[in-house]
Design a protein around this motif. Structure first.
Motif: not given
Length: 318
Positions: A228-232, A264-269, A284-291
């Motif tokens: 299935a497809v989801g989204a933030s 997806i950055s991985g915000a707590i929400q 994710n291209k950001d190595a520090e992303a919370p995800i």
């Protein structure tokens, strides 16, 4: 052991996953008894699946009054059943309808109510996850029996095959419960993809996908994986994808075998809606992303380069 009433969530003659979760939970509390409420002929197609997951009895409440009006008649019938059986607990799904029935039932029984429960112990202590998953709360109903709504995808359903006895309920509905009639139903058009909360594979896109057109990349990977497809929320708020596919605290809760987070950055929400997934893969291209703190496997890179490569490898193995 006392019965534990499980109010069955169903659609199109099929039992929804949250019902199987509740039956699994009910077995730890007493003897599971499924309660089917709907129009004539609703219970029969559900019987085998309910038996497979441990229902010792199926209470069949079937009447045009239950199908032709909103939830008030269902709450009335359920209240009479609770009074006559004195169950150890009553479990409903934390869905729009489930929570409305539970609220009306609590008022009719002068009973306490706990919603969005993810666990319930035999002594009636419920576990709830609040503040986007950052805090775990232990709570108990202090007035009446444990009446709770169970958050979908909060535990893994486990079969316990048997043969459920069927008991027909006498459906008597007061006129006061017939003040809102259903005059029309429109069936939501569905594609070939599985329903988001029921899927074993979910591929979700976030703000990093960049646009609605780019979401075709998310859809392509989901289709290759049979998911299935989801989204933030950031993606849906930006208009990249419809809001009904939002995964997160204010969206849908999923718990698939595989969850793929793209951009997806991985915000707590967002994490609150998918953190119980069995295997999590993040790109994710950001190595520090919370995800990446949550991911089992992470790829630091441009999703527009990574995903096409992954898709090509999947095609080779098909």
């Amino acid at each position: 052991m006392a019965e534990v009433l499980v109010v069955v969530e169903h659609s199109g003659g099929e039992v929804k996953k949250v019902t199987l979760e509740m039956l699994t939970l009910a077995r730890e509390l007493g003897t599971p008894a499924a309660v089917v409420l709907g129009g004539p002929g609703t219970a029969a197609p559900l019987h085998d699946k309910l038996s497979e997951y441990g229902a010792a009895k199926v209470y069949a409440g079937e009447s045009d009054d239950l199908d032709g009006y909103l939830v008030a008649p269902k709450a009335s019938v359920l209240a009479e059943l609770v009074r006559s059986t004195s169950p150890a607990a009553v479990l409903l799904g934390s869905t729009q309808e489930g929570k409305e029935i539970a609220g009306r039932l609590a008022v009719k029984l002068d009973n306490g109510l706990l919603t969005d429960v993810v666990g319930l112990s035999p002594d009636g202590v419920a576990t709830q996850v609040v503040f986007a998953g950052s805090t775990i709360v232990k709570s108990r109903v202090t007035r009446g029996l444990p009446l709770v709504t169970v958050r979908p995808n909060s535990l893994t359903p486990a079969p316990a095959p048997g043969t459920a006895e069927v008991s027909t309920l006498d459906v008597t509905v007061d006129e006061s419960a017939k003040l809102a009639r259903v005059v029309d139903r429109k069936v939501e058009a569905k594609g070939a993809r599985p329903e988001l909360t029921e899927a074993s594979v979910v591929v979700s896109g976030g703000r990093g996908v960049g646009s609605a057109d780019n979401f075709k990349l998310v859809e392509e990977l989901a289709d290759l994986l049979g998911g299935a497809v989801g989204a933030s929320r950031a993606a849906t708020d930006s208009g990249f994808y419809p809001h009904q596919f939002q995964v997160g605290q204010t969206g849908k809760t999923v718990s698939p075998q595989l969850y793929v987070a793209l951009g997806i950055s991985g915000a707590i929400q967002h994490r609150a809606g998918m953190q119980t997934s069995k295997t999590i893969v993040a790109v994710n291209k950001d190595a520090e992303a919370p995800i990446f703190e949550l991911a089992d496997f992470g790829v630091v890179g441009d999703l527009f380069k990574v995903v096409p490569q992954a898709a090509e490898e999947i095609r080779k193995r098909k």
